[in-house]
Design a protein around this motif. Structure first.
Motif, short mmCIF file in Angstrom:
data_model
loop_
_atom_site.label_atom_id
_atom_site.label_comp_id
_atom_site.label_asym_id
_atom_site.label_seq_id
_atom_site.Cartn_x
_atom_site.Cartn_y
_atom_site.Cartn_z
N ALA A 239 -1.47 -0.41 12.02
CA ALA A 239 -0.87 -1.44 11.17
C ALA A 239 -0.90 -1.07 9.69
O ALA A 239 0.02 -1.39 8.94
CB ALA A 239 -1.56 -2.78 11.39
N VAL A 240 -1.96 -0.39 9.25
CA VAL A 240 -2.02 0.00 7.83
C VAL A 240 -1.32 1.32 7.57
O VAL A 240 -0.98 1.63 6.41
CB VAL A 240 -3.47 0.07 7.29
N GLY A 241 -1.06 2.10 8.61
CA GLY A 241 -0.33 3.34 8.45
C GLY A 241 -1.05 4.32 7.53
O GLY A 241 -2.27 4.44 7.55
N ASP A 242 -0.26 5.00 6.71
CA ASP A 242 -0.82 6.01 5.81
C ASP A 242 -1.30 5.42 4.49
O ASP A 242 -1.81 6.16 3.64
CB ASP A 242 0.23 7.09 5.51
N ALA A 243 -1.17 4.12 4.31
CA ALA A 243 -1.51 3.51 3.02
C ALA A 243 -3.00 3.49 2.76
O ALA A 243 -3.44 3.52 1.60
CB ALA A 243 -0.95 2.08 2.96
N ILE A 244 -3.80 3.43 3.82
CA ILE A 244 -5.26 3.32 3.70
C ILE A 244 -5.89 4.30 4.69
O ILE A 244 -5.42 4.44 5.83
CB ILE A 244 -5.72 1.88 4.02
#
Length: 253
Positions: A239-244
C-alpha cells in the motif's frame, strides 16, 4: 503552549549508554545512523521492542518473562503507552527497573502502578514533553476514531511517543487509528505503526496514515497476522509502495 517536564537529578541526571556483549543469535536488529552513533532496533513481541542508542537503551511496552531481556543492556528508559495487558505488566516493570532507570507512563497507568513504581514514574499526558538526558520525549495522543472501536482506546487517555535523539526522530504509535495528531507529524525518520483489528486499524488504514506524514522508515507492528491480508505487513508495504521504506520484525505474540 505544551508543558515541559524535566527529570529530577535524583531520577537520573542523564541516560548513559551501556555497551553490551554479543546478543543472542535469535535477536535480529536493524541499524539507523544518527549524528553521534547508531540506533539499533530489536523487535521482541507484538508491541515490545528494545532500542540501543547513543543516548541509552530504551524498552518500549515491556511485558512477559524478564529473562527475555537478558541479552540486552539494562533499560535506561522504559516507555509504557497504556494499561492493556499486551503493553503493561507491573511485575515485568519491577524486574526490569534498575537504580537509574527512567519510567515514562500515561496517567491511567500511573494510577495502577504499585506504590514503589509510582514513586519513580514520570507521568506524561497527551501533549506533554519531557527530557531524559539527551532524549527528548513528546506524548502523542493515541485513540480510536472509528465509532465502534472508541471504547477500546478513548481519546485523551493513551499515549504514543516521539523520541528525538541526535536529531533522529522516532514515532511509536501505541494503540491508535490514524488520528489527526499522527497525520500532523513531520520529520519522522522511523515510525512504529500499529495494525490489529478490531482494536486499532487494518494495514490499508495504517498505510494511508503513514503516507500522510511520510516517515522515512516504518515498522508495521502490533499485528497478529490474517489470511485476508488486513493485518499483513506485506499488505502494508504494498500500500505504501516505494514512498516509504518498510522494515520487518517478529511482532506476533
Amino acid at each position: 503552549m505544551i508543558p515541559r517536564r524535566t527529570f529530577l537529578a535524583t531520577s537520573a541526571a542523564a541516560i548513559t549508554f551501556l555497551p553490551y556483549a554479543a546478543r543472542a543469535a535469535a535477536h535480529a536488529g536493524d541499524t539507523f545512523a544518527t549524528d553521534n552513533g547508531q540506533i539499533e532496533v530489536f523487535p521482541l513481541d507484538h508491541a515490545t521492542f528494545v532500542m540501543t542508542t547513543p543516548a541509552g537503551t530504551i524498552y518500549n511496552d515491556p511485558i512477559g518473562d524478564p529473562a527475555m531481556y537478558s541479552d540486552f543492556p539494562p533499560a535506561d528508559l522504559i516507555l509504557v503507552t497504556h494499561e492493556h495487558g499486551d503493553h503493561y505488566n507491573a511485575e515485568t516493570l519491577a524486574a526490569l527497573m534498575q537504580e537509574n532507570t527512567i519510567l515514562i507512563v500515561n496517567p491511567a497507568v500511573a494510577a495502577m502502578l504499585p506504590e514503589d513504581l509510582a514513586a519513580r514514574a514520570t507521568v506524561l499526558a497527551n501533549g506533554e514533553d519531557a527530557m531524559a538526558g539527551e532524549v527528548a520525549i513528546s506524548a502523542i495522543p493515541a485513540y480510536n476514531t472509528t465509532e465502534e472501536r472508541k471504547n477500546f482506546h478513548p481519546e485523551g487517555r493513551d499515549n504514543g511517543y516521539v523520541l528525538t535523539i541526535d536529531g533522529f526522530r522516532t514515532y511509536i504509535s501505541g494503540d491508535t487509528e490514524g488520528t489527526r495528531e499522527m497525520r500532523a507529524l513531520s520529520d519522522i525518520d522511523l515510525a512504529f505503526i500499529c495494525m490489529n483489528l478490531p482494536f486499532t486499524m487494518d494495514a490499508q488504514a495504517a498505510a494511508d496514515a503513514a503516507l500522510e506524514f511520510m516517515p522515512t522508515h516504518v515498522y508495521p507492528y502490533h499485528y497478529r497476522g490474517r489470511d485476508d491480508g488486513t493485518q499483513d505487513p506485506e499488505a502494508f508495504a504494498e500500500a505504501v509502495g516505494d514512498a516509504i521504506t518498510v522494515k520487518y520484525g517478529k511482532w506476533y505474540s
